[in-house]
Design a protein around this motif. Structure first.
Motif, short mmCIF file in Angstrom:
data_model
loop_
_atom_site.label_atom_id
_atom_site.label_comp_id
_atom_site.label_asym_id
_atom_site.label_seq_id
_atom_site.Cartn_x
_atom_site.Cartn_y
_atom_site.Cartn_z
N MET A 1 0.84 -1.18 0.00
CA MET A 1 0.00 0.00 0.00
C MET A 1 0.89 1.24 0.00
O MET A 1 1.86 1.32 0.73
CB MET A 1 -0.91 -0.01 1.23
N LYS A 2 0.54 2.21 -0.80
CA LYS A 2 1.28 3.46 -0.90
C LYS A 2 0.63 4.51 -0.02
O LYS A 2 -0.58 4.52 0.17
CB LYS A 2 1.29 3.97 -2.34
N SER A 3 1.42 5.42 0.46
CA SER A 3 0.90 6.52 1.27
C SER A 3 0.26 7.56 0.36
O SER A 3 0.74 7.84 -0.73
CB SER A 3 2.02 7.19 2.06
N ASN A 4 -0.85 8.11 0.86
CA ASN A 4 -1.54 9.17 0.14
C ASN A 4 -2.10 10.15 1.15
O ASN A 4 -1.87 10.03 2.35
CB ASN A 4 -2.64 8.60 -0.77
N GLU A 5 -2.87 11.13 0.65
CA GLU A 5 -3.40 12.19 1.50
C GLU A 5 -4.27 11.66 2.64
O GLU A 5 -4.30 12.23 3.72
CB GLU A 5 -4.22 13.16 0.64
N LYS A 6 -4.93 10.55 2.43
CA LYS A 6 -5.86 10.03 3.43
C LYS A 6 -5.21 9.12 4.47
O LYS A 6 -5.70 9.00 5.57
CB LYS A 6 -7.00 9.27 2.73
N ASN A 7 -4.09 8.48 4.11
CA ASN A 7 -3.54 7.48 5.03
C ASN A 7 -2.12 7.75 5.52
O ASN A 7 -1.57 6.97 6.29
CB ASN A 7 -3.59 6.10 4.39
N PHE A 8 -1.50 8.85 5.09
CA PHE A 8 -0.08 9.03 5.41
C PHE A 8 0.18 9.18 6.90
O PHE A 8 1.22 8.75 7.40
CB PHE A 8 0.54 10.19 4.61
N ILE A 9 -0.75 9.77 7.65
CA ILE A 9 -0.53 9.94 9.10
C ILE A 9 -0.52 8.58 9.79
O ILE A 9 0.37 8.30 10.61
CB ILE A 9 -1.60 10.88 9.70
N LYS A 10 -1.49 7.74 9.46
CA LYS A 10 -1.52 6.39 10.06
C LYS A 10 -0.27 5.60 9.69
O LYS A 10 0.31 4.90 10.52
CB LYS A 10 -2.76 5.64 9.58
N ARG A 11 0.15 5.74 8.45
CA ARG A 11 1.35 5.01 8.01
C ARG A 11 2.61 5.56 8.67
O ARG A 11 3.52 4.80 8.99
CB ARG A 11 1.45 5.02 6.49
N LEU A 12 2.66 6.86 8.90
CA LEU A 12 3.79 7.43 9.63
C LEU A 12 3.85 6.86 11.04
O LEU A 12 4.93 6.54 11.54
CB LEU A 12 3.67 8.95 9.72
N LYS A 13 2.70 6.76 11.67
CA LYS A 13 2.66 6.23 13.03
C LYS A 13 3.10 4.78 13.08
O LYS A 13 3.56 4.31 14.12
CB LYS A 13 1.26 6.41 13.63
N ARG A 14 2.95 4.06 11.97
CA ARG A 14 3.43 2.68 11.89
C ARG A 14 4.86 2.60 11.38
O ARG A 14 5.35 1.53 11.09
CB ARG A 14 2.51 1.87 10.98
N GLN A 15 5.52 3.80 11.27
CA GLN A 15 6.92 3.90 10.84
C GLN A 15 7.16 3.33 9.44
O GLN A 15 8.17 2.68 9.18
CB GLN A 15 7.85 3.22 11.86
N LYS A 16 6.24 3.59 8.53
CA LYS A 16 6.39 3.19 7.13
C LYS A 16 7.17 4.28 6.40
O LYS A 16 6.76 5.43 6.37
CB LYS A 16 5.03 2.98 6.46
N GLU A 17 8.28 3.88 5.80
CA GLU A 17 9.17 4.86 5.16
C GLU A 17 8.50 5.58 4.00
O GLU A 17 8.80 6.76 3.76
CB GLU A 17 10.45 4.18 4.71
N ASP A 18 7.61 4.91 3.28
CA ASP A 18 6.96 5.59 2.16
C ASP A 18 6.09 6.75 2.64
O ASP A 18 5.88 7.72 1.91
CB ASP A 18 6.14 4.61 1.32
#
Length: 188
Positions: A1-18
């Protein structure tokens, strides 16, 4: 899954580099503008670059403290960039003063001083986040972005007097909360 405007905060909190790559791509020009506004008088581009890197590292390391959506993230990012830029500016000026007096003696802040500065910054951000959304927006525009009352009033749809009143009341509220925290032993 790629980060986008809707999910980047959640993915940052999961320490996803993308997610960090997404943040850098989306917000680099904003962060650079905020930092450059503070550090331009130094005329040292390498300091601006170091500060930018430090801001994104801080975002990565402290994302768990962030609460809110995309608009809040943008404001939070600007606050961090402004504080980091001020820190870099103070350090550069201090080194310049010391090196002009004693060229062979350069003093870096102690670890304790750096930790205290970071804790104070974090406390201020937490206190500002307790304000109502409109007051928080006004405070960020006034004290972190440096906008004048007239421009803020146009942005938020209030009169200049109403903005000034909100700033006055917000300062009082933040001052009272800071006193309560200090008495409670949470501030050093």
């Amino acid at each position: 899954m790629k980060s986008n405007e809707k999910n980047f905060i959640k993915r940052l909190k999961r320490q996803k580099e993308d997610a960090l790559e997404y943040v850098v791509d989306q917000y680099l020009s904003l962060v650079k503008g905020v930092i450059y506004k503070v550090l331009a008088p130094l005329q040292q581009d390498y300091i601006v670059d170091e500060c930018i890197n430090d801001v994104f590292l801080s975002i990565w390391d402290n994302i768990e403290q962030f609460k809110g959506g995309t608009d809040d993230f943008r404001k939070w990012l600007c606050v961090i960039a402004k504080f980091k830029a001020f820190d870099y500016y103070r350090r550069a000026v201090k080194k310049r003063e010391v090196s002009s007096e004693h060229p062979d003696l350069l003093i870096d802040p102690s670890v304790e001083e750096v930790v205290i500065q970071l804790e104070n910054q974090e406390e201020l951000v937490k206190l500002i986040n307790t304000l109502d959304a409109i007051d928080r927006k006004i405070f960020i525009m006034r004290f972190f972005i440096g906008m004048n009352t007239k421009d803020i009033a146009m942005q938020v749809g209030l009169t200049g007097a109403a903005v000034d009143n909100r700033i006055y009341r917000g300062k009082k509220k933040l001052q009272q909360q800071a006193i309560e925290l200090k008495l409670g032993g949470n501030l050093t």
